[in-house]
Design an enzyme around this catalytic site. Structure first.
Site, PDB file in Angstrom:
ATOM      1  N   ASN A 147       1.667   2.219   3.012  1.00  0.00           N
ATOM      2  CA  ASN A 147       1.953   1.799   4.366  1.00  0.00           C
ATOM      3  C   ASN A 147       2.873   2.481   5.438  1.00  0.00           C
ATOM      4  OD1 ASN A 147       1.266  -1.393   3.226  1.00  0.00           O
ATOM      5  ND2 ASN A 147      -0.183  -0.182   4.280  1.00  0.00           N
ATOM      6  N   ASP A 151      -4.643  -8.988   2.741  1.00  0.00           N
ATOM      7  CA  ASP A 151      -5.391  -8.042   3.478  1.00  0.00           C
ATOM      8  C   ASP A 151      -5.879  -8.550   4.734  1.00  0.00           C
ATOM      9  OD1 ASP A 151      -6.124  -5.694   4.789  1.00  0.00           O
ATOM     10  OD2 ASP A 151      -7.544  -5.238   3.184  1.00  0.00           O
TER      11      ASP A 151
END
Ligand code: FPP
Length: 250
Positions: free
Chosen positions: A70, A22
């Site tokens: 996503n 991340d």
């Protein structure tokens, strides 16, 4: 600076490490660049961590490359990520084979763009006999999707008289997950300072040690990885028992 590698106990390595990569977008922002620049630099970290894990003797490394959520990102970014995947798998294939690394993927691959799926399946096929380490890419993956799929398959088997309700155990359930044949992760790492699991390997990480670092993924290097391993090795894993019971069985 001396490396932390010398402090790692090679007899106490986790068999499986799962990583939530991340912070690519924020990293790009700090460099005044578009988000995709962060993903591109994230590939360098993927390379270094894969190399470091294989060299140490880690058997399974799972990277969260694209979640089912996503897809809601701007299409430009989604397309760039898919293209980056194709490019990376193609480019790294010979390195995987040279280093005896097997590529695998978990997630709903049927929804990936044709080119991404095709490249990925070719990569999986061409590395299937490698034995040193398995690199698993979680792609269009989410735990809730996986668990619901498992429940559907189990329900169908029960319906068809192929499985009895009494025989559904935790081990049997695991066999219906995309990670069947892969040991549970013992260590889960998340970069970028977020303290969440984000729908990643929820069932499998039941006993995983969680390690959070504020380092953004594109900056994550070997020494950060070693640091996570040292932290893991310094913890007492009790699996619901008390410390004294652990000493008895050792
Ligand atoms: C999270 O950062 C990262 C991703 C959603 C994608 C990860 C992809 C890569 C590292 C590159 C491709 C990978 C492989 C295996 C070839 P973010 O975009 O959520 O960052 P932010 O939270 O700072 O916005």
């Amino acid at each position: 600076m001396s490396s932390l590698i010398k402090d790692i106990d090679l007899n106490k390595l986790p068999a499986h490490i799962a990583i939530i990569m991340d912070g690519n977008g924020r990293w790009a922002k700090t460099h005044g660049k578009p988000r995709v620049f962060g993903h591109k630099n994230g590939v360098l970290a993927v390379r270094e961590v894969t190399e470091a894990a294989a060299e140490l003797g880690i058997k399974y490394l799972t990277l969260y490359a694209f979640s089912t959520e996503n897809w809601s990102r701007p299409s430009f970014e989604v397309n760039a990520l898919m293209a980056l995947l194709v490019e990376t798998v193609k480019r790294e294939l010979s390195t995987f084979n040279k280093n005896n690394i097997r590529l695998q993927a978990i997630g709903d691959l049927s929804k990936l763009p044709d080119m991404t799926r095709k490249t990925l399946l070719e990569g999986i096929e061409q590395t299937k006999n490698n034995t040193r380490m398995t690199l698993i890419l979680a792609l269009n993956y989410s735990s809730r999707w996986e668990i619901v799929e498992a429940v559907k398959k189990i329900a169908t088997q029960v319906n068809d008289g192929l499985l009895s309700v009494d025989n559904i155990t935790s081990d049997v359930f695991s066999e219906y997950l995309t990670t069947k044949d892969i040991p549970d992760p013992e260590l889960m790492i998340r970069t970028s300072g977020e303290h969440r699991i984000s729908n990643y390997l929820l069932w499998q990480a039941a006993y995983a040690e969680l390690y959070f670092t504020s380092v953004l993924w594109p900056d994550f290097r070997r020494e950060h990885f070693y640091q996570a391993l040292l932290d893991f090795q310094g913890r007492e894993r009790r699996f619901g028992k008390i410390s004294e019971q652990l000493i008895e069985v050792q």
